[in-house]
Design a protein around this motif. Structure first.
Motif, PDB file in Angstrom:
ATOM      1  N   ALA A 102       0.851  -1.196   0.000  1.00  0.00           N
ATOM      2  CA  ALA A 102       0.000   0.000   0.000  1.00  0.00           C
ATOM      3  C   ALA A 102       0.881   1.238   0.000  1.00  0.00           C
ATOM      4  N   SER A 103       0.306   2.357  -0.413  1.00  0.00           N
ATOM      5  CA  SER A 103       1.039   3.619  -0.329  1.00  0.00           C
ATOM      6  C   SER A 103       1.357   3.918   1.131  1.00  0.00           C
ATOM      7  N   PHE A 106      -1.737   5.599   3.166  1.00  0.00           N
ATOM      8  CA  PHE A 106      -2.859   4.692   3.385  1.00  0.00           C
ATOM      9  C   PHE A 106      -2.430   3.495   4.232  1.00  0.00           C
ATOM     10  N   ILE A 147      -2.802  -2.089  -2.920  1.00  0.00           N
ATOM     11  CA  ILE A 147      -3.742  -0.965  -2.983  1.00  0.00           C
ATOM     12  C   ILE A 147      -3.011   0.154  -3.708  1.00  0.00           C
ATOM     13  N   LEU A 149      -2.835   3.699  -6.451  1.00  0.00           N
ATOM     14  CA  LEU A 149      -3.445   5.011  -6.656  1.00  0.00           C
ATOM     15  C   LEU A 149      -4.043   5.161  -8.048  1.00  0.00           C
ATOM     16  N   TYR A 165     -11.091   9.001  -2.040  1.00  0.00           N
ATOM     17  CA  TYR A 165     -10.658   9.732  -0.850  1.00  0.00           C
ATOM     18  C   TYR A 165     -10.359  11.167  -1.255  1.00  0.00           C
ATOM     19  N   SER A 264      -8.564   8.149  -5.955  1.00  0.00           N
ATOM     20  CA  SER A 264      -9.153   6.830  -5.700  1.00  0.00           C
ATOM     21  C   SER A 264      -8.081   5.825  -5.322  1.00  0.00           C
ATOM     22  N   PHE A 265      -8.477   4.853  -4.527  1.00  0.00           N
ATOM     23  CA  PHE A 265      -7.662   3.682  -4.237  1.00  0.00           C
ATOM     24  C   PHE A 265      -8.219   2.508  -5.034  1.00  0.00           C
TER      25      PHE A 265
END
Length: 302
Positions: A102-103, A106, A147, A149, A165, A264-265
């Motif tokens: 994930a980033s 997040f 996850i 972007l 988000y 958005s994710f």
């Protein structure tokens, strides 16, 4: 033909998916020399077949290597199904190893904050959370779940939109007490902005200052969203932060309510592993979590 050592297949899988001896070695917790030695032993046990050739970007599978990969992945899926408890995917008996990418923001502020809940429900599952600048690639089996972007455009992947988000402008009260008021976008160039290092952006979706005002440039920059948050919280300047970060800190003030950036994710899994119990359970849990956290993600009142 030599006797095959079954654990050599794990070394083969790691190198096939990463393409790099060093990366495969890191995943297997050995040195690169050991990976190379195991691959050569596997090739000898298969009658001298060449499984990889050295390419510009690393090790590339030959035709024999691609045929072997398909067979070994079938074995892996069956082994994972056994280890995962077969039809008991909703119980506590799911076992194995799950890697999630994930980033940084997040992963740190959303997934890590709630991951203990998932781990408690599945105590026999080992979980890696790679939360950093950049992503591991499910298409190369570097991660079970990612996850992202942006929606990936190619690869043997199953993708779904996880959630929108929002990002807004934030400043510390201590900063606002010492500087002129900010009543409109036109006031921003007079203030010190905090943002990303342009040539270190790992995703174009992070390039959002131009959406605020083309004349606005970040004078304090970092490749880390957590470092940017720390600078904003310390009163060093004004920054654009995801609402799920900025709204958690009562010492920060959201500026210019009309200014909001929506991103958005995307949740991504490999098409061959999406039905594995450990992967399916995590995807189900994370999707439910995003529904519960929707107002926090969008910066709306809870």
């Amino acid at each position: 033909m030599q006797v095959m050592h079954w654990d050599d297949l794990q070394f083969f899988l790691s190198l096939a998916r990463t393409g790099l001896l060093t990366t495969a070695a890191r995943q297997l917790d050995v040195d690169a020399t050991t990976v190379g030695r195991r691959i050569r032993r596997l090739e000898r046990s298969l009658g001298g077949q060449t499984l990889f050739v050295q390419g510009r970007d690393g090790h590339v599978l030959t035709e024999a290597g691609r045929r072997l990969l398909a067979r070994v992945e079938t074995i892996e899926r069956e082994a994972d199904a056994i280890a995962g408890g077969g039809d008991q995917a909703d119980g506590e008996d799911v076992r194995g190893h799950l890697r999630v990418s994930a980033s940084e923001g997040f992963g740190t502020w959303m997934v890590a904050h709630h991951l203990g809940e998932f781990a408690a429900a599945h105590p026999h599952l080992s979980i890696d959370l790679a939360a950093n600048s950049g992503f591991l690639d499910p298409s190369r089996r570097e991660a079970d779940v990612a996850i992202l972007l942006a929606r990936p455009q190619r690869g043997p992947l199953i993708t779904k939109k996880l959630s929108d988000y929002r990002l807004c402008l934030y400043a510390a009260r201590t900063y606002l007490d010492r500087h002129p008021p900010i009543a409109a976008r036109g006031d921003l160039p007079a203030h010190r902005m905090i943002g990303y290092v342009p040539d270190l952006l790992y995703s174009p979706e992070l390039n959002y200052l131009d959406e605020l005002d083309p004349s606005v440039e970040a004078r304090l920059r970092s490749s880390s969203i957590n470092a940017q948050y720390r600078m904003v919280a310390a009163g060093a300047g004004i920054g654009v932060l995801p609402c799920f970060i900025g709204d958690r800190d009562d010492a920060l003030v959201r500026l210019l309510p009309e200014v909001a950036i929506t991103r958005s994710f995307w949740l991504v899994t490999h098409q061959d592993s999406r039905h594995l119990p450990r992967t399916a359970l995590f995807v189900e849990w994370l999707s439910a979590l995003m529904l519960r956290q929707r107002s926090r993600l969008l910066g709306e009142p809870g």
